[in-house]
Design a protein around this motif. Structure first.
Motif, PDB file in Angstrom:
ATOM      1  N   PRO A   1       0.896  -0.969  -0.235  1.00 36.70           N
ATOM      2  CA  PRO A   1       0.020   0.008  -0.171  1.00 36.70           C
ATOM      3  C   PRO A   1       0.927   1.259   0.014  1.00 36.70           C
ATOM      4  CG  PRO A   1       0.409  -0.975   2.210  1.00 36.70           C
ATOM      5  CD  PRO A   1       1.008  -1.772   1.319  1.00 36.70           C
ATOM      6  N   VAL A   2       0.494   2.080  -0.800  1.00 41.57           N
ATOM      7  CA  VAL A   2       1.155   3.760  -0.601  1.00 41.57           C
ATOM      8  C   VAL A   2       0.834   4.182   0.735  1.00 41.57           C
ATOM      9  CG1 VAL A   2       0.939   5.797  -1.674  1.00 41.57           C
ATOM     10  CG2 VAL A   2       0.816   3.842  -3.310  1.00 41.57           C
ATOM     11  N   LEU A   3       1.911   4.568   1.440  1.00 46.18           N
ATOM     12  CA  LEU A   3       1.395   5.344   2.684  1.00 46.18           C
ATOM     13  C   LEU A   3       1.730   6.810   2.917  1.00 46.18           C
ATOM     14  CD1 LEU A   3       2.777   2.649   5.411  1.00 46.18           C
ATOM     15  CD2 LEU A   3       0.560   2.847   4.390  1.00 46.18           C
ATOM     16  N   ILE A   4       2.532   7.356   1.690  1.00 46.11           N
ATOM     17  CA  ILE A   4       2.974   8.621   1.772  1.00 46.11           C
ATOM     18  C   ILE A   4       2.538   8.919   0.296  1.00 46.11           C
ATOM     19  CG2 ILE A   4       4.765  10.326   1.844  1.00 46.11           C
ATOM     20  CD1 ILE A   4       4.111   9.088   4.518  1.00 46.11           C
ATOM     21  N   ARG A   5       1.767  10.241   0.084  1.00 47.39           N
ATOM     22  CA  ARG A   5       1.539  10.636  -1.112  1.00 47.39           C
ATOM     23  C   ARG A   5       2.632  11.324  -1.802  1.00 47.39           C
ATOM     24  NH1 ARG A   5      -2.908  11.851   2.084  1.00 47.39           N
ATOM     25  NH2 ARG A   5      -4.746  10.482   1.691  1.00 47.39           N
ATOM     26  N   GLU A   6       2.691  11.713  -2.969  1.00 45.63           N
ATOM     27  CA  GLU A   6       3.628  12.413  -3.714  1.00 45.63           C
ATOM     28  C   GLU A   6       3.899  13.726  -3.245  1.00 45.63           C
ATOM     29  OE1 GLU A   6       1.502  10.754  -5.472  1.00 45.63           O
ATOM     30  OE2 GLU A   6       2.308   9.602  -6.798  1.00 45.63           O
ATOM     31  N   ASN A   7       2.698  14.386  -2.439  1.00 45.13           N
ATOM     32  CA  ASN A   7       3.026  15.923  -2.041  1.00 45.13           C
ATOM     33  C   ASN A   7       3.557  15.668  -0.483  1.00 45.13           C
ATOM     34  OD1 ASN A   7       0.611  14.658  -0.432  1.00 45.13           O
ATOM     35  ND2 ASN A   7      -0.960  16.273  -1.274  1.00 45.13           N
ATOM     36  N   GLY A   8       3.876  14.457  -0.144  1.00 49.31           N
ATOM     37  CA  GLY A   8       4.376  14.124   1.397  1.00 49.31           C
ATOM     38  C   GLY A   8       3.245  13.883   2.415  1.00 49.31           C
ATOM     39  N   SER A   9       2.017  14.008   2.097  1.00 54.97           N
ATOM     40  CA  SER A   9       1.161  13.650   3.253  1.00 54.97           C
ATOM     41  C   SER A   9       0.814  12.312   3.278  1.00 54.97           C
ATOM     42  CB  SER A   9      -0.045  14.367   2.673  1.00 54.97           C
ATOM     43  OG  SER A   9      -0.865  13.795   1.596  1.00 54.97           O
ATOM     44  N   PRO A  10       0.567  12.023   4.692  1.00 59.87           N
ATOM     45  CA  PRO A  10       0.510  10.337   4.848  1.00 59.87           C
ATOM     46  C   PRO A  10      -0.869   9.894   4.405  1.00 59.87           C
ATOM     47  CG  PRO A  10      -0.239  11.848   6.943  1.00 59.87           C
ATOM     48  CD  PRO A  10       0.476  12.865   5.722  1.00 59.87           C
ATOM     49  N   VAL A  11      -0.949   8.973   4.057  1.00 61.00           N
ATOM     50  CA  VAL A  11      -2.049   8.283   3.745  1.00 61.00           C
ATOM     51  C   VAL A  11      -2.957   7.669   4.966  1.00 61.00           C
ATOM     52  CG1 VAL A  11      -3.442   6.273   2.490  1.00 61.00           C
ATOM     53  CG2 VAL A  11      -1.317   7.537   1.268  1.00 61.00           C
TER      54      VAL A  11
END
Length: 447
Positions: free
Chosen positions: A172-182
C-alpha cells in the motif's frame, strides 16, 4: 481498561452507516467503563472541510454520544513523519516513481495475462541513476509499505478467525507524492500511540486491517495486541448501499426533519442482532442491553420508515414532565397533562405539538363545506359541564335530526374543529377544547 475510537473523515455529512459504527464503539466503551475518542481523520487536505468536522461533532452531541477526547490527525503530522522515517530505516517503506498512467497500464497487463493486479515492486530495483533521472523530470516519489509474506491472522470479534496471505496483498501507498500521509499510515501510528484496545468498524476495512496489523507490528516490533471486529455494512431496503457520497439521507437531514435522536440510537443499537428492536428514551437502557456477541454476519437492511415508526413509539413513551420543557421552549404556555396524553398518540414528530396546541388553545380556524350539518351541530351543542358521554349524546341528536351517520357525520365535525381528517378521538378533544372553543370553531367553519 478498554479504549475505542470513532475516526470519521470530515469529507461529508454522517450517514446512518457512520453513526452505527460510532454508536457500537461508544456502547462498547461505555458498557466496559472504558474510554471513547473522537478522532478526525482529516489528512486528505483536498476534501476535508472544517464545516463537516463541526457537523460531525454536533451530530454526536445531538445523539448523546459524548467523547472523552477529541483528536485531529492534521495536528499530528510530525508524528506521521517520524513514523515514516522509522519505517524507511527498517527497509519497510520504499520510494516509487511510477505515474498513475503507468500503474494503470501495469494493472491492465497483469489482468490480461490472468495475474493478480499487485504492484510489481519495480521501484526496488531502480538504480541511483534511474532515480536521478526521474527526479530530473520533476517526478516526486510516493512511498509504499513492503508487505511481508506469510499469514496475517486475527480472531475477529464478529467474523471469527480471519487469515490473509501477505504475498497476496498489494504494497500500500503510505505517503503521497505531496508528502502527506495516507489513512493507513496515520491510523496505524495513532492506534498504537493512543493505546487503542478495540477497533470496531465496517467489513469493507477487513483488508485494511491485515495491512494495518503488519504496519503496527513493524512499528512496535511485537505481535498485534488490538482486538478487531468487522460489522456487515447496512444496506437499504432494496439492498442498496448507504453512502454519504451518493446522496443518502444524512443524520443532519433527519435532525432537521424532526426525528428523535433516540429513534436512531434505539434502532441502530440492535440492527444486525437477534434481539428485538425496542424503543428507549434514555441511553442507559441501551448500554445495559448492549452485547457485541449478539451481532452477526448477515447484512442488516434498513428502511427509513422504520426510523419514523420508532419515533412514534418513543414519543408515546414520554411522560408529561419529560415533554413539558420542550413544549414550553416552543413558546407554548398553559399546556396540561390532559393535552399531552391526548396528542402524543397522534403525532409523528414532536414539532407537531405546536399545531395541536394552536388547535386546542389558539385562534386557528377552518372551513367546512357541509354548513347545514354544522348549523345543526351548533344548535344541539350541549351546555356544560361535559364528560366522556357528551360527544356521543351530541352526535346522536345530530344524527336523529339530519339522518346523517358514520363518516359523513363525524368528518365534517372533525374538519371544522381541527382542519384534519385524522387525530385524537373527538370525544376527548372537545373536553379539552371546552364548549366556548368548540362553538367558536363550528361557527367560523361555516361562516
Amino acid at each position: 481498561m478498554t479504549k475505542l475510537r470513532f475516526a470519521p473523515s470530515p469529507t461529508g455529512y454522517l450517514h446512518l452507516g457512520n453513526v452505527r459504527t460510532a454508536l457500537i464503539n461508544w456502547l462498547y466503551a461505555r458498557s466496559t467503563r472504558g474510554t471513547f475518542i473522537l478522532r478526525l481523520d482529516d489528512t486528505d487536505f483536498e476534501r476535508s472541510e472544517e464545516r463537516f468536522a463541526k457537523q460531525i461533532q454536533a451530530d454526536l452531541a445531538w445523539l448523546g454520544l459524548t467523547y472523552d477526547e477529541l483528536i485531529k490527525q492534521s495536528d499530528r503530522l510530525s508524528i506521521y513523519s517520524n513514523t515514516a522515517e522509522f519505517l524507511k530505516a527498517k527497509g519497510r517503506l520504499y520510494p516509487c516513481y511510477e505515474t498513475p498512467e503507468e500503474l494503470d497500464l501495469q494493472r491492465k497487463l497483469q489482468l490480461s495475462s490472468g495475474k493478480a493486479p499487485l504492484y510489481n515492486r519495480a521501484a526496488l530495483t531502480l538504480s541511483p541513476s534511474q532515480i536521478a533521472d526521474y527526479e530530473s523530470q520533476g517526478r516526486k516519489p510516493h512511498w509504499r509499505f513492503k508487505v511481508e509474506g506469510g499469514d496475517i491472522r486475527w480472531k475477529d470479534m464478529i467474523r471469527g478467525e480471519v487469515v490473509f496471505r501477505g504475498e497476496l496483498l498489494n504494497d500500500p501507498v503510505l505517503i503521497r507524492e505531496n508528502g502527506s500521509p495516507v489513512y493507513t499510515l496515520a491510523t496505524s501510528a495513532d492506534d498504537l500511540e493512543m493505546g487503542i484496545t478495540h477497533i470496531l468498524r465496517g467489513e469493507d476495512h477487513v483488508t485494511n486491517t491485515a495491512l494495518q496489523i503488519q504496519i503496527m507490528e513493524a512499528l512496535s516490533e511485537k505481535p498485534n495486541g488490538i482486538s478487531f471486529g468487522h460489522l456487515p455494512l447496512i444496506s437499504g431496503r432494496k439492498g442498496e448501499a448507504l453512502s454519504k457520497r451518493e446522496g443518502s439521507q444524512s443524520v443532519f437531514d433527519f435532525h432537521k426533519e424532526g426525528l428523535e435522536p433516540m429513534a436512531i440510537v434505539s434502532l441502530l443499537a440492535k440492527l444486525g442482532t437477534s434481539d428485538p428492536i425496542t424503543p428507549h428514551i434514555a441511553l442507559e437502557g441501551v448500554i445495559e442491553e448492549f452485547d457485541i456477541k449478539k451481532f452477526g454476519r448477515a447484512t442488516p437492511k434498513l428502511n427509513p420508515e422504520d426510523l419514523w415508526q420508532m419515533n412514534v413509539k418513543i414519543l408515546q413513551m414520554l411522560s408529561f414532565d419529560q415533554a413539558l420543557q420542550r413544549i414550553e421552549s416552543m413558546g407554548l404556555k398553559g399546556t396540561t397533562p390532559e393535552f399531552w396524553a391526548l396528542i402524543q398518540k397522534n403525532i409523528i414528530k414532536f414539532q407537531e405539538v405546536k399545531e395541536w396546541w394552536t388547535i386546542c388553545y389558539g385562534h386557528k380556524t377552518f372551513t367546512e363545506e357541509n354548513k347545514a350539518l354544522l348549523e345543526t351541530a351548533e344548535h344541539f351543542l350541549p351546555p356544560e359541564p361535559w364528560d366522556e358521554t357528551t360527544f356521543k349524546a351530541w352526535m346522536d341528536q345530530v344524527k336523529e335530526e339530519t339522518g346523517v351517520k358514520g363518516k359523513d357525520l363525524f368528518m365534517p365535525i372533525r374538519r371544522a374543529l381541527t382542519g384534519q381528517e385524522h387525530g385524537p378521538e373527538l370525544k376527548e378533544l372537545i373536553l379539552l377544547m371546552g364548549r366556548p372553543k368548540t362553538l367558536h370553531q363550528l361557527q367560523t367553519a361555516r361562516a
